[in-house]
Every structure is written in structure tokens, then in C-alpha cells.
Write a protein that holds these residues in place. Structure first.
Motif, PDB file in Angstrom:
ATOM      1  N   SER A 127      27.008 -57.632  55.898  1.00 13.14           N
ATOM      2  CA  SER A 127      27.343 -56.408  55.170  1.00 13.14           C
ATOM      3  C   SER A 127      26.376 -56.243  54.001  1.00 13.14           C
ATOM      4  CB  SER A 127      28.779 -56.456  54.648  1.00 13.14           C
ATOM      5  OG  SER A 127      28.857 -57.229  53.463  1.00 13.14           O
ATOM      6  N   ASP A 128      26.367 -55.057  53.441  1.00 13.12           N
ATOM      7  CA  ASP A 128      25.580 -54.801  52.236  1.00 13.12           C
ATOM      8  C   ASP A 128      26.423 -54.948  50.979  1.00 13.12           C
ATOM      9  OD1 ASP A 128      23.172 -54.330  53.521  1.00 13.12           O
ATOM     10  OD2 ASP A 128      23.537 -52.177  53.730  1.00 13.12           O
ATOM     11  N   GLU A 129      27.700 -55.300  51.140  1.00 13.25           N
ATOM     12  CA  GLU A 129      28.601 -55.418  49.992  1.00 13.25           C
ATOM     13  C   GLU A 129      28.352 -56.737  49.254  1.00 13.25           C
ATOM     14  OE1 GLU A 129      33.335 -55.574  48.957  1.00 13.25           O
ATOM     15  OE2 GLU A 129      32.693 -54.735  50.868  1.00 13.25           O
ATOM     16  N   TYR A 130      28.235 -56.628  47.937  1.00 19.12           N
ATOM     17  CA  TYR A 130      28.066 -57.795  47.076  1.00 19.12           C
ATOM     18  C   TYR A 130      29.148 -57.763  46.017  1.00 19.12           C
ATOM     19  CZ  TYR A 130      23.528 -59.051  49.014  1.00 19.12           C
ATOM     20  OH  TYR A 130      22.521 -59.469  49.845  1.00 19.12           O
ATOM     21  N   VAL A 131      29.745 -58.903  45.762  1.00 19.36           N
ATOM     22  CA  VAL A 131      30.746 -59.055  44.719  1.00 19.36           C
ATOM     23  C   VAL A 131      30.034 -59.802  43.584  1.00 19.36           C
ATOM     24  CG1 VAL A 131      33.000 -60.016  44.144  1.00 19.36           C
ATOM     25  CG2 VAL A 131      32.570 -59.123  46.461  1.00 19.36           C
ATOM     26  N   LEU A 132      29.767 -59.089  42.498  1.00 18.05           N
ATOM     27  CA  LEU A 132      28.931 -59.599  41.413  1.00 18.05           C
ATOM     28  C   LEU A 132      29.776 -60.001  40.216  1.00 18.05           C
ATOM     29  CD1 LEU A 132      26.684 -56.573  41.933  1.00 18.05           C
ATOM     30  CD2 LEU A 132      25.770 -58.873  42.126  1.00 18.05           C
ATOM     31  N   SER A 133      29.468 -61.137  39.630  1.00 20.86           N
ATOM     32  CA  SER A 133      30.178 -61.588  38.433  1.00 20.86           C
ATOM     33  C   SER A 133      30.052 -60.536  37.342  1.00 20.86           C
ATOM     34  CB  SER A 133      29.595 -62.909  37.928  1.00 20.86           C
ATOM     35  OG  SER A 133      29.813 -63.940  38.863  1.00 20.86           O
ATOM     36  N   VAL A 134      31.190 -60.110  36.797  1.00 21.77           N
ATOM     37  CA  VAL A 134      31.181 -59.054  35.790  1.00 21.77           C
ATOM     38  C   VAL A 134      30.465 -59.500  34.516  1.00 21.77           C
ATOM     39  CG1 VAL A 134      33.416 -59.562  34.718  1.00 21.77           C
ATOM     40  CG2 VAL A 134      32.577 -57.204  34.794  1.00 21.77           C
ATOM     41  N   GLY A 135      30.421 -60.787  34.248  1.00 22.61           N
ATOM     42  CA  GLY A 135      29.752 -61.300  33.059  1.00 22.61           C
ATOM     43  C   GLY A 135      28.262 -61.033  33.027  1.00 22.61           C
ATOM     44  N   LEU A 136      27.672 -60.673  34.167  1.00 23.86           N
ATOM     45  CA  LEU A 136      26.257 -60.322  34.199  1.00 23.86           C
ATOM     46  C   LEU A 136      25.980 -59.036  33.425  1.00 23.86           C
ATOM     47  CD1 LEU A 136      25.670 -60.898  38.021  1.00 23.86           C
ATOM     48  CD2 LEU A 136      24.873 -62.391  36.170  1.00 23.86           C
ATOM     49  N   PHE A 137      27.013 -58.207  33.284  1.00 21.77           N
ATOM     50  CA  PHE A 137      26.861 -56.858  32.751  1.00 21.77           C
ATOM     51  C   PHE A 137      27.509 -56.757  31.366  1.00 21.77           C
ATOM     52  CE2 PHE A 137      27.083 -56.846  37.376  1.00 21.77           C
ATOM     53  CZ  PHE A 137      25.836 -56.337  37.680  1.00 21.77           C
ATOM     54  N   GLN A 138      26.958 -57.464  30.400  1.00 24.94           N
ATOM     55  CA  GLN A 138      27.517 -57.572  29.046  1.00 24.94           C
ATOM     56  C   GLN A 138      27.491 -56.265  28.263  1.00 24.94           C
ATOM     57  OE1 GLN A 138      28.741 -60.567  27.353  1.00 24.94           O
ATOM     58  NE2 GLN A 138      28.950 -61.184  29.486  1.00 24.94           N
ATOM     59  N   ASP A 139      26.594 -55.365  28.587  1.00 21.86           N
ATOM     60  CA  ASP A 139      26.450 -54.128  27.811  1.00 21.86           C
ATOM     61  C   ASP A 139      27.418 -53.035  28.237  1.00 21.86           C
ATOM     62  OD1 ASP A 139      24.400 -55.310  26.372  1.00 21.86           O
ATOM     63  OD2 ASP A 139      22.842 -54.535  27.705  1.00 21.86           O
ATOM     64  N   ILE A 140      28.247 -53.311  29.225  1.00 23.95           N
ATOM     65  CA  ILE A 140      29.168 -52.294  29.732  1.00 23.95           C
ATOM     66  C   ILE A 140      30.592 -52.680  29.331  1.00 23.95           C
ATOM     67  CG2 ILE A 140      30.017 -51.129  31.798  1.00 23.95           C
ATOM     68  CD1 ILE A 140      27.236 -51.828  33.018  1.00 23.95           C
ATOM     69  N   ASN A 141      31.278 -51.768  28.651  1.00 26.81           N
ATOM     70  CA  ASN A 141      32.611 -52.067  28.134  1.00 26.81           C
ATOM     71  C   ASN A 141      33.710 -51.178  28.692  1.00 26.81           C
ATOM     72  OD1 ASN A 141      31.812 -54.138  26.264  1.00 26.81           O
ATOM     73  ND2 ASN A 141      30.851 -52.516  25.064  1.00 26.81           N
ATOM     74  N   ASN A 142      33.376 -50.266  29.592  1.00 27.76           N
ATOM     75  CA  ASN A 142      34.375 -49.306  30.057  1.00 27.76           C
ATOM     76  C   ASN A 142      34.924 -49.620  31.449  1.00 27.76           C
ATOM     77  OD1 ASN A 142      31.951 -48.716  31.308  1.00 27.76           O
ATOM     78  ND2 ASN A 142      32.268 -46.505  31.301  1.00 27.76           N
ATOM     79  N   PHE A 143      34.941 -50.886  31.834  1.00 27.98           N
ATOM     80  CA  PHE A 143      35.501 -51.262  33.127  1.00 27.98           C
ATOM     81  C   PHE A 143      37.017 -51.084  33.126  1.00 27.98           C
ATOM     82  CE2 PHE A 143      31.687 -54.136  33.221  1.00 27.98           C
ATOM     83  CZ  PHE A 143      31.077 -53.571  34.335  1.00 27.98           C
ATOM     84  N   ASP A 144      37.551 -50.751  34.274  1.00 32.41           N
ATOM     85  CA  ASP A 144      38.989 -50.646  34.481  1.00 32.41           C
ATOM     86  C   ASP A 144      39.403 -51.786  35.414  1.00 32.41           C
ATOM     87  OD1 ASP A 144      41.593 -49.669  34.518  1.00 32.41           O
ATOM     88  OD2 ASP A 144      41.164 -48.161  36.056  1.00 32.41           O
ATOM     89  N   PHE A 145      40.265 -52.682  34.953  1.00 36.37           N
ATOM     90  CA  PHE A 145      40.735 -53.823  35.734  1.00 36.37           C
ATOM     91  C   PHE A 145      41.780 -53.313  36.721  1.00 36.37           C
ATOM     92  CE2 PHE A 145      43.114 -58.146  35.293  1.00 36.37           C
ATOM     93  CZ  PHE A 145      42.602 -58.577  36.505  1.00 36.37           C
ATOM     94  N   THR A 146      41.420 -53.240  38.016  1.00 36.96           N
ATOM     95  CA  THR A 146      42.253 -52.532  38.989  1.00 36.96           C
ATOM     96  C   THR A 146      43.015 -53.397  39.976  1.00 36.96           C
ATOM     97  OG1 THR A 146      40.367 -52.263  40.484  1.00 36.96           O
ATOM     98  CG2 THR A 146      40.812 -50.463  38.915  1.00 36.96           C
ATOM     99  N   SER A 147      42.476 -54.566  40.332  1.00 36.29           N
ATOM    100  CA  SER A 147      43.170 -55.327  41.377  1.00 36.29           C
ATOM    101  C   SER A 147      42.919 -56.820  41.282  1.00 36.29           C
ATOM    102  CB  SER A 147      42.779 -54.813  42.771  1.00 36.29           C
ATOM    103  OG  SER A 147      41.428 -55.100  43.025  1.00 36.29           O
ATOM    104  N   GLN A 148      43.827 -57.557  41.929  1.00 39.52           N
ATOM    105  CA  GLN A 148      43.746 -59.010  42.023  1.00 39.52           C
ATOM    106  C   GLN A 148      44.004 -59.392  43.474  1.00 39.52           C
ATOM    107  OE1 GLN A 148      45.792 -61.183  38.732  1.00 39.52           O
ATOM    108  NE2 GLN A 148      46.545 -59.134  38.212  1.00 39.52           N
ATOM    109  N   ILE A 149      43.133 -60.269  43.998  1.00 42.70           N
ATOM    110  CA  ILE A 149      43.329 -60.739  45.368  1.00 42.70           C
ATOM    111  C   ILE A 149      43.629 -62.234  45.361  1.00 42.70           C
ATOM    112  CG2 ILE A 149      41.974 -58.896  46.422  1.00 42.70           C
ATOM    113  CD1 ILE A 149      39.636 -60.885  46.669  1.00 42.70           C
ATOM    114  N   PHE A 150      44.223 -62.688  46.473  1.00 47.76           N
ATOM    115  CA  PHE A 150      44.706 -64.066  46.598  1.00 47.76           C
ATOM    116  C   PHE A 150      45.710 -64.364  45.480  1.00 47.76           C
ATOM    117  CE2 PHE A 150      40.822 -64.208  49.069  1.00 47.76           C
ATOM    118  CZ  PHE A 150      41.156 -65.011  50.141  1.00 47.76           C
ATOM    119  N   ILE A 151      46.529 -63.376  45.177  1.00 50.61           N
ATOM    120  CA  ILE A 151      47.495 -63.534  44.087  1.00 50.61           C
ATOM    121  C   ILE A 151      48.459 -64.688  44.363  1.00 50.61           C
ATOM    122  CG2 ILE A 151      49.180 -61.846  44.939  1.00 50.61           C
ATOM    123  CD1 ILE A 151      48.061 -62.270  41.265  1.00 50.61           C
ATOM    124  N   ASP A 152      48.697 -64.968  45.629  1.00 53.77           N
ATOM    125  CA  ASP A 152      49.584 -66.077  45.994  1.00 53.77           C
ATOM    126  C   ASP A 152      48.922 -67.437  45.783  1.00 53.77           C
ATOM    127  OD1 ASP A 152      47.919 -65.134  48.126  1.00 53.77           O
ATOM    128  OD2 ASP A 152      49.082 -66.294  49.568  1.00 53.77           O
TER     129      ASP A 152
END
Length: 137
Positions: free
Chosen positions: A81-106
């Protein structure tokens, strides 16, 4: 959206993304000593500094990468796939993220809890979602 690892040897540019998700699976928690807080890029990011990247095949269907100069976790990539899951800490200059979901909650241990109200998927719910799309997790 532009980001980089701790030492700056690896830079990553992706489309603008405004949501953050958390993964509580055992591999993510072992990889970073806590949940993986990440943004999902639907297209392959522009990554520079390949000579500083180590890619690890973490399963039959995915790989993880990190900067071997400074140890920064970079991404989880589902093979084929072309989908990449990137560590959010790479993007320190961006502060307007919306925390939307959690997976493997169990799989989340009892010793931490987020106050945010998010969509929560168990391991089985996530795998069922992928199966409907005809994909491996």
C-alpha cells in the motif's frame, strides 16, 4: 506538512493531515514505550535521508523504520500500500491536530488513560475492518 527526526538527518514531507490516532498494540508499545501517536498519510511521503534509515520487517504484512543515527521512530508501513503511519512527534511545528481514534484498545494496559473522547477499536474490530477492504492488518 514537513517534519524531521531528532538529529535532522531524515526529513519527511506529506500532505496536510489534521488527525492523530493512537495504537496500543504490543508492538507499538514495545517500539516506543507507550502507544504510537501517529498521523496516517494516504500517499507515500517524500522522505529524504534514506542513508540514515533502517527498515525493520515487523510482520509478514508491515515494516517499521527509524533513524539509525538518533533512534527516532519514523513510520509503520503496510506492505503493498501507499499508506504510511508516521510518528506525530516528527511534526513539532503543527499544533492543530485532532485526536480522533484509538486502535487495539483491548490491548491498552491499565496504567494509562487518555481523557479525550475518541473512536475506539479492538484488535478484532480493526482486523474485521481490514478484511472488508480485502487487506491484511
Amino acid at each position: 506538512m514537513k517534519g524531521h527526526c531528532l538529529c535532522g538527518n531524515v526529513t519527511i514531507e506529506v500532505e496536510d493531515i489534521d488527525t492523530v490516532e493512537a495504537c496500543h498494540c504490543g508492538m507499538c508499545r514495545r517500539w516506543g514505550s507507550g502507544p504510537l501517536m501517529a498521523v496516517h498519510s494516504q500517499a507515500k511521503p517524500d522522505i529524504k535521508g534514506q542513508n540514515s534509515i533502517t527498515v525493520y520487517s515487523s510482520s509478514d504484512w508491515a515494516e517499521r523504520a527509524f533513524c539509525h543515527k538518533c533512534g527516532t521512530n519514523l513510520y509503520y508501513h503496510q506492505l503493498g500500500s501507499d499508506e504510511y503511519v508516521l510518528s506525530v512527534g516528527l511534526f513539532q511545528d503543527i499544533n492543530n491536530f485532532d485526536f480522533t481514534s484509538q486502535i487495539f484498545i483491548d490491548k491498552k494496559p491499565d496504567y494509562y488513560e487518555f481523557a479525550n473522547v475518541t473512536v475506539e477499536l479492538t484488535e478484532q474490530q480493526l482486523f474485521d475492518k481490514f478484511a472488508k477492504k480485502g487487506m491484511n492488518p
